[in-house]
Design a protein around this motif. Structure first.
Motif, PDB file in Angstrom:
ATOM      1  N   VAL A  16      81.265  82.628  71.971  1.00 56.80           N
ATOM      2  CA  VAL A  16      82.222  83.490  72.667  1.00 56.80           C
ATOM      3  C   VAL A  16      81.901  83.532  74.161  1.00 56.80           C
ATOM      4  O   VAL A  16      82.805  83.468  75.004  1.00 56.80           O
ATOM      5  CB  VAL A  16      82.221  84.904  72.043  1.00 56.80           C
ATOM      6  CG1 VAL A  16      83.010  85.879  72.876  1.00 56.80           C
ATOM      7  CG2 VAL A  16      82.753  84.855  70.620  1.00 56.80           C
ATOM      8  N   GLY A  17      80.609  83.621  74.492  1.00 55.11           N
ATOM      9  CA  GLY A  17      80.209  83.628  75.896  1.00 55.11           C
ATOM     10  C   GLY A  17      80.584  82.345  76.610  1.00 55.11           C
ATOM     11  O   GLY A  17      81.037  82.370  77.761  1.00 55.11           O
ATOM     12  N   THR A  18      80.400  81.214  75.948  1.00 54.87           N
ATOM     13  CA  THR A  18      80.754  79.929  76.546  1.00 54.87           C
ATOM     14  C   THR A  18      82.248  79.856  76.833  1.00 54.87           C
ATOM     15  O   THR A  18      82.665  79.444  77.920  1.00 54.87           O
ATOM     16  CB  THR A  18      80.346  78.767  75.618  1.00 54.87           C
ATOM     17  OG1 THR A  18      78.955  78.846  75.350  1.00 54.87           O
ATOM     18  CG2 THR A  18      80.669  77.426  76.242  1.00 54.87           C
ATOM     19  N   ILE A  19      83.044  80.255  75.869  1.00 53.29           N
ATOM     20  CA  ILE A  19      84.495  80.226  76.059  1.00 53.29           C
ATOM     21  C   ILE A  19      84.918  81.197  77.154  1.00 53.29           C
ATOM     22  O   ILE A  19      85.752  80.873  78.007  1.00 53.29           O
ATOM     23  CB  ILE A  19      85.219  80.529  74.727  1.00 53.29           C
ATOM     24  CG1 ILE A  19      84.978  79.382  73.749  1.00 53.29           C
ATOM     25  CG2 ILE A  19      86.709  80.757  74.957  1.00 53.29           C
ATOM     26  CD1 ILE A  19      85.434  79.671  72.333  1.00 53.29           C
ATOM     27  N   TYR A  20      84.319  82.390  77.181  1.00 49.74           N
ATOM     28  CA  TYR A  20      84.694  83.404  78.176  1.00 49.74           C
ATOM     29  C   TYR A  20      84.372  82.937  79.594  1.00 49.74           C
ATOM     30  O   TYR A  20      85.222  83.008  80.485  1.00 49.74           O
ATOM     31  CB  TYR A  20      83.988  84.728  77.873  1.00 49.74           C
ATOM     32  CG  TYR A  20      84.293  85.795  78.883  1.00 49.74           C
ATOM     33  CD1 TYR A  20      85.518  86.447  78.885  1.00 49.74           C
ATOM     34  CD2 TYR A  20      83.359  86.144  79.854  1.00 49.74           C
ATOM     35  CE1 TYR A  20      85.811  87.413  79.817  1.00 49.74           C
ATOM     36  CE2 TYR A  20      83.636  87.108  80.787  1.00 49.74           C
ATOM     37  CZ  TYR A  20      84.864  87.748  80.769  1.00 49.74           C
ATOM     38  OH  TYR A  20      85.149  88.711  81.706  1.00 49.74           O
ATOM     39  N   VAL A  21      83.134  82.463  79.811  1.00 50.85           N
ATOM     40  CA  VAL A  21      82.768  82.091  81.178  1.00 50.85           C
ATOM     41  C   VAL A  21      83.475  80.821  81.644  1.00 50.85           C
ATOM     42  O   VAL A  21      83.700  80.648  82.840  1.00 50.85           O
ATOM     43  CB  VAL A  21      81.234  81.961  81.369  1.00 50.85           C
ATOM     44  CG1 VAL A  21      80.553  83.271  81.107  1.00 50.85           C
ATOM     45  CG2 VAL A  21      80.652  80.865  80.533  1.00 50.85           C
ATOM     46  N   SER A  22      83.849  79.965  80.714  1.00 51.41           N
ATOM     47  CA  SER A  22      84.550  78.747  81.140  1.00 51.41           C
ATOM     48  C   SER A  22      86.043  78.978  81.339  1.00 51.41           C
ATOM     49  O   SER A  22      86.629  78.424  82.263  1.00 51.41           O
ATOM     50  CB  SER A  22      84.326  77.611  80.140  1.00 51.41           C
ATOM     51  OG  SER A  22      84.873  77.936  78.891  1.00 51.41           O
ATOM     52  N   MET A  23      86.653  79.822  80.506  1.00 46.05           N
ATOM     53  CA  MET A  23      88.106  80.016  80.597  1.00 46.05           C
ATOM     54  C   MET A  23      88.504  81.164  81.532  1.00 46.05           C
ATOM     55  O   MET A  23      89.538  81.086  82.181  1.00 46.05           O
ATOM     56  CB  MET A  23      88.688  80.274  79.208  1.00 46.05           C
ATOM     57  CG  MET A  23      88.439  79.153  78.226  1.00 46.05           C
ATOM     58  SD  MET A  23      89.260  77.633  78.676  1.00 46.05           S
ATOM     59  CE  MET A  23      90.886  77.969  78.079  1.00 46.05           C
ATOM     60  N   VAL A  24      87.687  82.210  81.587  1.00 43.91           N
ATOM     61  CA  VAL A  24      88.054  83.383  82.382  1.00 43.91           C
ATOM     62  C   VAL A  24      87.343  83.384  83.736  1.00 43.91           C
ATOM     63  O   VAL A  24      87.975  83.521  84.785  1.00 43.91           O
ATOM     64  CB  VAL A  24      87.742  84.683  81.600  1.00 43.91           C
ATOM     65  CG1 VAL A  24      88.024  85.909  82.436  1.00 43.91           C
ATOM     66  CG2 VAL A  24      88.545  84.724  80.304  1.00 43.91           C
ATOM     67  N   LEU A  25      86.027  83.231  83.717  1.00 44.53           N
ATOM     68  CA  LEU A  25      85.259  83.297  84.961  1.00 44.53           C
ATOM     69  C   LEU A  25      85.228  81.969  85.721  1.00 44.53           C
ATOM     70  O   LEU A  25      84.917  81.951  86.908  1.00 44.53           O
ATOM     71  CB  LEU A  25      83.823  83.739  84.666  1.00 44.53           C
ATOM     72  CG  LEU A  25      83.645  85.122  84.062  1.00 44.53           C
ATOM     73  CD1 LEU A  25      82.171  85.419  83.831  1.00 44.53           C
ATOM     74  CD2 LEU A  25      84.265  86.191  84.942  1.00 44.53           C
ATOM     75  N   HIS A  26      85.497  80.865  85.037  1.00 42.28           N
ATOM     76  CA  HIS A  26      85.477  79.519  85.623  1.00 42.28           C
ATOM     77  C   HIS A  26      84.135  79.236  86.293  1.00 42.28           C
ATOM     78  O   HIS A  26      84.071  78.706  87.398  1.00 42.28           O
ATOM     79  CB  HIS A  26      86.614  79.336  86.621  1.00 42.28           C
ATOM     80  CG  HIS A  26      87.968  79.574  86.032  1.00 42.28           C
ATOM     81  ND1 HIS A  26      88.536  78.713  85.130  1.00 42.28           N
ATOM     82  CD2 HIS A  26      88.847  80.592  86.201  1.00 42.28           C
ATOM     83  CE1 HIS A  26      89.715  79.186  84.780  1.00 42.28           C
ATOM     84  NE2 HIS A  26      89.924  80.328  85.409  1.00 42.28           N
ATOM     85  N   SER A  27      83.066  79.592  85.618  1.00 42.99           N
ATOM     86  CA  SER A  27      81.722  79.403  86.152  1.00 42.99           C
ATOM     87  C   SER A  27      81.055  78.227  85.449  1.00 42.99           C
ATOM     88  O   SER A  27      80.760  78.293  84.254  1.00 42.99           O
ATOM     89  CB  SER A  27      80.892  80.670  85.965  1.00 42.99           C
ATOM     90  OG  SER A  27      79.554  80.440  86.320  1.00 42.99           O
ATOM     91  N   TYR A  28      80.820  77.163  86.209  1.00 43.54           N
ATOM     92  CA  TYR A  28      80.179  75.976  85.642  1.00 43.54           C
ATOM     93  C   TYR A  28      78.742  76.281  85.244  1.00 43.54           C
ATOM     94  O   TYR A  28      78.293  75.895  84.170  1.00 43.54           O
ATOM     95  CB  TYR A  28      80.227  74.837  86.663  1.00 43.54           C
ATOM     96  CG  TYR A  28      79.511  73.596  86.212  1.00 43.54           C
ATOM     97  CD1 TYR A  28      80.087  72.753  85.278  1.00 43.54           C
ATOM     98  CD2 TYR A  28      78.252  73.275  86.704  1.00 43.54           C
ATOM     99  CE1 TYR A  28      79.442  71.615  84.841  1.00 43.54           C
ATOM    100  CE2 TYR A  28      77.589  72.144  86.277  1.00 43.54           C
ATOM    101  CZ  TYR A  28      78.189  71.316  85.355  1.00 43.54           C
ATOM    102  OH  TYR A  28      77.534  70.198  84.923  1.00 43.54           O
ATOM    103  N   PHE A  29      78.006  76.965  86.113  1.00 45.32           N
ATOM    104  CA  PHE A  29      76.596  77.267  85.858  1.00 45.32           C
ATOM    105  C   PHE A  29      76.428  78.099  84.598  1.00 45.32           C
ATOM    106  O   PHE A  29      75.598  77.786  83.737  1.00 45.32           O
ATOM    107  CB  PHE A  29      75.997  77.985  87.073  1.00 45.32           C
ATOM    108  CG  PHE A  29      74.556  78.356  86.889  1.00 45.32           C
ATOM    109  CD1 PHE A  29      73.582  77.383  86.912  1.00 45.32           C
ATOM    110  CD2 PHE A  29      74.193  79.665  86.686  1.00 45.32           C
ATOM    111  CE1 PHE A  29      72.251  77.711  86.734  1.00 45.32           C
ATOM    112  CE2 PHE A  29      72.873  80.009  86.510  1.00 45.32           C
ATOM    113  CZ  PHE A  29      71.893  79.029  86.535  1.00 45.32           C
ATOM    114  N   LEU A  30      77.197  79.161  84.439  1.00 50.59           N
ATOM    115  CA  LEU A  30      77.097  80.004  83.243  1.00 50.59           C
ATOM    116  C   LEU A  30      77.562  79.264  81.989  1.00 50.59           C
ATOM    117  O   LEU A  30      77.039  79.496  80.905  1.00 50.59           O
ATOM    118  CB  LEU A  30      77.888  81.297  83.432  1.00 50.59           C
ATOM    119  CG  LEU A  30      77.278  82.309  84.397  1.00 50.59           C
ATOM    120  CD1 LEU A  30      78.212  83.510  84.559  1.00 50.59           C
ATOM    121  CD2 LEU A  30      75.917  82.753  83.925  1.00 50.59           C
TER     122      LEU A  30
END
Length: 74
Positions: free
Chosen positions: A16-30
């Motif tokens: 869930v964290g991977t999907i959230y940071v990639s789709m919502v936050l657009h953070s490559y590092f996270l």
């Protein structure tokens, strides 16, 4: 019965964290951090099914982490 529940929750949380940071936050590092945590959680979950797998993994991780902790504690 509930021995693998923390690993299941951890793996699901990492997904869930991977999907959230990639789709919502657009953070490559996270996204990379959460992906690594996801792979580690899945590997630990898989190894726990082998006989002696979790005790062997604990021994291996302590063997690998003890030199690292000595380096950073100095």
């Amino acid at each position: 019965m509930f021995q693998r529940l923390p690993f299941t929750v951890g793996f699901t949380g990492c997904m869930v964290g991977t999907i959230y940071v990639s789709m919502v936050l657009h953070s490559y590092f996270l996204s990379v951090i959460f992906s690594i945590l996801q792979v580690l959680a899945l590997a630990y979950y898989t190894i726990s099914y082998f006989p002696g797998g979790s005790s062997g993994l604990k021994f291996l991780s302590s063997s690998l982490l003890s030199p690292v902790s000595r380096i950073f504690s100095s």
